[in-house]
Design an enzyme around this catalytic site. Sequence first.
Site, PDB file in Angstrom:
ATOM      1  N   HIS A  68     -58.435 -19.468   6.265  1.00  0.00           N
ATOM      2  CA  HIS A  68     -57.840 -18.342   6.987  1.00  0.00           C
ATOM      3  C   HIS A  68     -58.841 -17.694   7.942  1.00  0.00           C
ATOM      4  CE1 HIS A  68     -54.631 -18.621   3.993  1.00  0.00           C
ATOM      5  NE2 HIS A  68     -53.902 -17.868   4.797  1.00  0.00           N
TER       6      HIS A  68
ATOM      7  N   LYS B  84     -59.082 -11.517   6.950  1.00  0.00           N
ATOM      8  CA  LYS B  84     -58.229 -11.449   5.752  1.00  0.00           C
ATOM      9  C   LYS B  84     -58.997 -10.779   4.614  1.00  0.00           C
ATOM     10  CE  LYS B  84     -55.244 -14.343   2.855  1.00  0.00           C
ATOM     11  NZ  LYS B  84     -54.181 -13.326   2.871  1.00  0.00           N
TER      12      LYS B  84
HETATM   13  N1  LIG Z   1     -46.058 -13.738   3.534  1.00  0.00           N
HETATM   14  C1  LIG Z   1     -46.476 -14.175   4.719  1.00  0.00           C
HETATM   15  O1  LIG Z   1     -45.926 -15.128   5.295  1.00  0.00           O
HETATM   16  C2  LIG Z   1     -47.642 -13.501   5.364  1.00  0.00           C
HETATM   17  C3  LIG Z   1     -48.113 -13.905   6.619  1.00  0.00           C
HETATM   18  C4  LIG Z   1     -49.188 -13.219   7.191  1.00  0.00           C
HETATM   19  C5  LIG Z   1     -49.779 -12.172   6.507  1.00  0.00           C
HETATM   20  N2  LIG Z   1     -49.305 -11.844   5.264  1.00  0.00           N
HETATM   21  C6  LIG Z   1     -49.851 -10.725   4.497  1.00  0.00           C
HETATM   22  O2  LIG Z   1     -49.413  -9.534   5.119  1.00  0.00           O
HETATM   23  C7  LIG Z   1     -50.386  -8.506   4.903  1.00  0.00           C
HETATM   24  C8  LIG Z   1     -50.800  -7.953   6.266  1.00  0.00           C
HETATM   25  O3  LIG Z   1     -51.526  -8.933   6.956  1.00  0.00           O
HETATM   26  P1  LIG Z   1     -52.135  -8.649   8.406  1.00  0.00           P
HETATM   27  O4  LIG Z   1     -52.956  -9.835   8.754  1.00  0.00           O
HETATM   28  O5  LIG Z   1     -51.058  -8.207   9.343  1.00  0.00           O
HETATM   29  O6  LIG Z   1     -53.085  -7.401   8.088  1.00  0.00           O
HETATM   30  P2  LIG Z   1     -53.468  -6.205   9.066  1.00  0.00           P
HETATM   31  O7  LIG Z   1     -54.623  -5.517   8.425  1.00  0.00           O
HETATM   32  O8  LIG Z   1     -53.595  -6.701  10.466  1.00  0.00           O
HETATM   33  O9  LIG Z   1     -52.179  -5.270   9.020  1.00  0.00           O
HETATM   34  C9  LIG Z   1     -51.846  -4.391   7.995  1.00  0.00           C
HETATM   35  C10 LIG Z   1     -51.371  -3.114   8.651  1.00  0.00           C
HETATM   36  O10 LIG Z   1     -50.759  -2.297   7.674  1.00  0.00           O
HETATM   37  C11 LIG Z   1     -51.178  -0.955   7.939  1.00  0.00           C
HETATM   38  N3  LIG Z   1     -50.965  -0.164   6.728  1.00  0.00           N
HETATM   39  C12 LIG Z   1     -51.764  -0.059   5.636  1.00  0.00           C
HETATM   40  N4  LIG Z   1     -51.207   0.771   4.750  1.00  0.00           N
HETATM   41  C13 LIG Z   1     -50.039   1.198   5.296  1.00  0.00           C
HETATM   42  C14 LIG Z   1     -49.014   2.069   4.853  1.00  0.00           C
HETATM   43  N5  LIG Z   1     -49.097   2.706   3.682  1.00  0.00           N
HETATM   44  N6  LIG Z   1     -47.934   2.257   5.649  1.00  0.00           N
HETATM   45  C15 LIG Z   1     -47.845   1.638   6.847  1.00  0.00           C
HETATM   46  N7  LIG Z   1     -48.791   0.812   7.334  1.00  0.00           N
HETATM   47  C16 LIG Z   1     -49.870   0.595   6.551  1.00  0.00           C
HETATM   48  C17 LIG Z   1     -52.625  -1.078   8.381  1.00  0.00           C
HETATM   49  O11 LIG Z   1     -53.078   0.060   9.053  1.00  0.00           O
HETATM   50  C18 LIG Z   1     -52.516  -2.300   9.286  1.00  0.00           C
HETATM   51  O12 LIG Z   1     -52.150  -1.940  10.608  1.00  0.00           O
HETATM   52  C19 LIG Z   1     -51.529  -9.169   4.126  1.00  0.00           C
HETATM   53  O13 LIG Z   1     -51.362  -8.953   2.746  1.00  0.00           O
HETATM   54  C20 LIG Z   1     -51.346 -10.641   4.458  1.00  0.00           C
HETATM   55  O14 LIG Z   1     -51.876 -11.466   3.468  1.00  0.00           O
HETATM   56  C21 LIG Z   1     -48.273 -12.472   4.695  1.00  0.00           C
HETATM   57  O1  LIG Z   2     -53.111 -13.947   7.415  1.00  0.00           O
HETATM   58  C1  LIG Z   2     -52.886 -13.688   6.228  1.00  0.00           C
HETATM   59  O2  LIG Z   2     -53.461 -12.773   5.608  1.00  0.00           O
HETATM   60  C2  LIG Z   2     -51.898 -14.502   5.505  1.00  0.00           C
HETATM   61  N1  LIG Z   2     -51.567 -14.138   4.291  1.00  0.00           N
HETATM   62  C3  LIG Z   2     -50.638 -14.795   3.441  1.00  0.00           C
HETATM   63  C4  LIG Z   2     -51.328 -15.348   2.219  1.00  0.00           C
HETATM   64  O3  LIG Z   2     -52.269 -14.718   1.703  1.00  0.00           O
HETATM   65  O4  LIG Z   2     -50.929 -16.413   1.734  1.00  0.00           O
HETATM   66  C5  LIG Z   2     -49.825 -15.848   4.166  1.00  0.00           C
HETATM   67  C6  LIG Z   2     -50.579 -16.583   5.199  1.00  0.00           C
HETATM   68  C7  LIG Z   2     -51.259 -15.646   6.174  1.00  0.00           C
END
Ligand SMILES: NC(=O)c1ccc[n+]([C@@H]2O[C@H](COP(=O)([O-])OP(=O)(O)OC[C@H]3O[C@@H](n4cnc5c(N)ncnc54)[C@H](O)[C@@H]3O)[C@@H](O)[C@H]2O)c1
Ligand SMILES: O=C(O)C1=N[C@H](C(=O)O)CCC1
Length: 250
Positions: free
Chosen positions: A135, A139
């Site tokens: 990643h 992250k």
């Molecule tokens: N399931 C999936 O397919 C998938 C894909 C990508 C990322 N993710 C997950 O999504 C999450 C976010 O990832 P990211 O890369 O966008 O992170 P990021 O840090 O870029 O974004 C998170 C955002 O949430 C905000 N935030 C934190 N607490 C908050 C609250 N209480 N209310 C509103 N906003 C709040 C932060 O300020 C930030 O802007 C991570 O846990 C990541 O692993 C999941």
């Molecule tokens: O970018 C991230 O953070 C991602 N989080 C998810 C994970 O932890 O599996 C999904 C992939 C991207």
Amino acid sequence: MSKLRVAVLGAKGRIGSEAVKAVEAAEDMELVAALGRGDTLETLAASGAQVAVELTTPDSVMANLEYCVGHGIHAVVGTTGWTEDRLEKLKGWLAASPGTGVLIAPNFSIGAVLTMKFAQLAAPWFESVEVVELHHPNKVDAPSGTATRTAQLIAAARRDAGTPPAPDATTTALDGARGANVDGVPVHAVRLRGLLAHQEVLLGGEGETLTIRHDSLHHSSFMPGILLGARRVGSAPGLTFGLEHFLDLS
Ligand SMILES: NC(=O)c1ccc[n+]([C@@H]2O[C@H](COP(=O)([O-])OP(=O)(O)OC[C@H]3O[C@@H](n4cnc5c(N)ncnc54)[C@H](O)[C@@H]3O)[C@@H](O)[C@H]2O)c1
Ligand SMILES: O=C(O)C1=N[C@H](C(=O)O)CCC1
């Protein structure tokens, strides 16, 4: 037909900002709220949101879901950090709010969901199996939610099939050299500038190996899954864990 009223939590984040654009572009949805850290959750109820897309951080997700479920707002959750304790707590809130649905998807991309499915299918047929996730360096959690779920599914498939533990003669190792142990499956996490979200499942048997690899090259890869989840979650009361349940893959 009235549009689905959708809110995005974590709207300024990497995936959240992409979700805002995807909801705005969806003809059957209306973006009624886009919340960042520090914004009051009361905006959700006031906006009449039917579904909240939760894409924040592991330290924020529980409070957000407690609010959503308590107010009968369905949730589609991509945020990571799910433990048994957290899931039990969420199930308790859902039990007190019948009719409310929460989808938690470790990964919203179709390729990643299929990777998990293929890995589950292959796992009992090979002596050895390890997971490598790669990643971007911003992250905050390791191993990834996807890799953890993949390892859990692999372990369950091997347990059900009576597959013996993978051979490993290691007797001395630097801490971490053999990865994290997730239900007996080694999981290795790489953080590298230039990457987004990637995973390899390595399987090995006598005289052969099989590598199942998936690459998310852009956050757009997660959007069809998020939109599908938002459309379906209201008809699935309680907790659904894994997008595959909405793809009729299991
Ligand atoms: N399931 C999936 O397919 C998938 C894909 C990508 C990322 N993710 C997950 O999504 C999450 C976010 O990832 P990211 O890369 O966008 O992170 P990021 O840090 O870029 O974004 C998170 C955002 O949430 C905000 N935030 C934190 N607490 C908050 C609250 N209480 N209310 C509103 N906003 C709040 C932060 O300020 C930030 O802007 C991570 O846990 C990541 O692993 C999941
Ligand atoms: O970018 C991230 O953070 C991602 N989080 C998810 C994970 O932890 O599996 C999904 C992939 C991207």
